[in-house]
Structures are given as C-alpha cells and as structure tokens.
Design an enzyme around this catalytic site. Structure first.
Site, PDB file in Angstrom:
ATOM      1  N   GLY A 189     -32.963 -46.149 -21.916  1.00 19.37           N
ATOM      2  CA  GLY A 189     -32.838 -46.760 -20.605  1.00 19.37           C
ATOM      3  C   GLY A 189     -31.491 -47.438 -20.423  1.00 19.37           C
ATOM      4  CG  HIS A 190     -29.393 -51.127 -17.902  1.00 23.63           C
ATOM      5  ND1 HIS A 190     -28.425 -50.486 -17.178  1.00 23.63           N
ATOM      6  CD2 HIS A 190     -28.997 -52.433 -17.990  1.00 23.63           C
ATOM      7  CE1 HIS A 190     -27.489 -51.342 -16.815  1.00 23.63           C
ATOM      8  NE2 HIS A 190     -27.804 -52.529 -17.310  1.00 23.63           N
ATOM      9  CG  PHE A 191     -29.966 -53.313 -22.439  1.00 27.03           C
ATOM     10  CD1 PHE A 191     -28.840 -54.031 -22.798  1.00 27.03           C
ATOM     11  CD2 PHE A 191     -30.658 -53.710 -21.303  1.00 27.03           C
ATOM     12  CE1 PHE A 191     -28.399 -55.113 -22.052  1.00 27.03           C
ATOM     13  CE2 PHE A 191     -30.225 -54.786 -20.536  1.00 27.03           C
ATOM     14  CZ  PHE A 191     -29.093 -55.491 -20.911  1.00 27.03           C
TER      15      PHE A 191
END
Length: 285
Positions: A261-263
């Site tokens: 995902g985003h991280f």
C-alpha cells in the site's frame, strides 16, 4: 549498524535527523511523508548503512524537530525545502541521492531543481510528481484548493487514529506484517496541541506542489537523473500510474510495482533494500 540521533539549530529551529554509515561513502538523503517522520526509515537505514552514508531529517512540526505554532512559522513545502537545504549545507553534505516518499517528493524535487549538480539519483517510494498519480483521495482537497472560503473542518478527519491506521494498512495483503508501533507514534504527535493546524496548512499548501509538477518533469527530462520507483501498487493515495509516469521523462527509469500500500517499506523492507542497494551501487559519485 549504528544509527546516531542528532539535532542542529537551523533558522531558530531544532532540526532532528538520523545518521548512519561512513560519511565518506556515497550519501542518500531520505525524506519522509505524512503523517510520519524519519522513523519511517529506521529499518532501511539499518539495512543500507553498512555501505552508504544515510541522512534522514524530520521537518519542522514532525518527529523530534521543533514544532512552532502554525501562526508562528510558515508551514509550506518551500520552507521545508529551505530547512533541509540549510541542514545539508550545515553538516557538509554537498552531493547525494534522494529517497522520497509522499511529502518527501515535493521537498526533494525542490532541492533537485535548485541544485541539479548535487543529485546523483532519485529513489521514489510512492513519491508523486505527476497528475496521473493523484487518486480520488485528493478530491476533497481539490475542492478546498478551488475555494479558499470553503469549510475545511472535514479535512481534519485525516488527522484521526482511524485515518492514520488506514494509511498504514490499506492495500496490504497481510496486515499482520504491519508493525503498529509507528502508527501509534505518528498519532501521538498528531494529537499534540496545535498539530492539526500545522497539518491543515500543509494540506492546503499541497496545491502548490501540483502546480510545480511540470517544472519537476522538465528537470527530469533535462537532467535525466537515474530514477528508481519502488511503489506500492495498491496505494489509494498516490496510484501506480504515478510510478509509471517517471519512465516518460526518464526512459531508463526502473519501475517496480510491489504488492503493498502507501507504506511499502512496512511489508517489503528486504525487497526494497535490495533494489535500493543495487541502484545506489550503479550511481556515479
């Protein structure tokens, strides 16, 4: 690998940074995003510090750096770039590669445009520079940018514990791999008095980053820095088209879309560390 935790005085502010590795080795400057701080890079620094010199600062209002009230300091991405620029000058870092994530991209690309001769390469981990990368997540922000009189109270929902947890866990196939400690640390800082006003100012200032995308793209086309994009393809904030777009301006850019995902560092640390190490080894000093 030893990581040192340092603070220097920049323009009346205490600016905290993490440092690892031999200062005579090639330098990588790691620029964090929202809502986190240099803590995002703690494990990556441990992976790479045996071969490279690593610097990871906290912006004002983040992590362990000073956090003056929003009315006492201009919280803009221009100011963040100024602070990081001054920090690097102060500690004698004049040539370096960039590793950017989220907010780190607008800070890092400002530095690259100012000092193209200093940049040896760019690693972008969900660090956007193209409108193609903007997902529907940004629609409420675009409305606020279009109407300066708009009520921004709803944007403060992005500073809640639920929103912080979502940033770390959305798009992650196995959320049991996500260490919750970082989200908890991030939220503790977001909950400090005045922090919401600081973060709201930055949300509203992000419009200026989108306006600068063409300038950053021109920098990429003109200077052709080596680029490695390691991107969580399930990111609902900066989508994978933002990663693919780098190859339009730097045709030999390496683009890796990871199942994250985003991280992505939270679940793909070993893979990203290996890709980054190989990329940095190929850069000229």
């Amino acid at each position: 690998m030893t990581i040192r935790y340092r603070t220097v005085r920049i323009d009346g502010l205490d600016v905290f940074y993490r440092e690892a590795g031999d200062p005579s080795a090639p330098t990588l400057v790691l620029l964090h995003g929202f809502p986190t701080s240099s803590i995002a890079y703690q494990e990556l620094m441990g992976e790479l510090g045996d071969e490279f010199h690593l610097i990871a600062p906290d912006y004002p209002g983040f992590g362990h750096s000073s956090a003056p009230a929003a009315g006492e300091f201009g919280y803009t991405f221009d100011r963040f770039a100024d602070v990081v620029d001054r920090l690097l000058d102060t500690i004698g870092v004049r040539r370096y590669a960039l590793y950017v994530h989220d907010y780190g991209a607008p800070v890092g690309f400002r530095l690259a445009v100012r000092h193209p001769e200093r940049i040896t390469g760019i690693v972008t981990q969900n660090g956007n520079a193209y409108e193609e990368g903007l997902t529907p997540f940004w629609d409420p922000f675009k409305k606020a940018w279009a109407d300066p009189q708009a009520d921004t109270a709803a944007l403060r929902a992005y500073f809640t514990w639920e929103a912080t947890q979502w940033q770390y866990t959305h798009g992650v196939p196995d959320t049991t791999l996500v260490n919750p400690d970082k989200a908890l640390f991030d939220q503790a800082l977001l909950d400090r008095p005045g922090s919401a006003d600081i973060q709201l100012a930055l949300f509203l200032d992000y419009e200026g980053n989108v306006a600068l995308y063409p300038q950053w793209q021109e920098y990429l086309r003109t200077h052709r820095p080596p680029v490695l994009a390691v991107w969580g393809r399930n990111d609902e904030i900066f989508g994978p088209d933002g990663a693919r777009a780098f190859a339009r301006d730097v045709p030999d850019a390496r683009v890796h879309l990871l199942d994250a995902g985003h991280f992505p560092l939270e679940t793909r640390l070993t893979q990203i560390a290996a890709l980054t190490r190989d990329f940095l080894r190929g850069l000229s000093d």
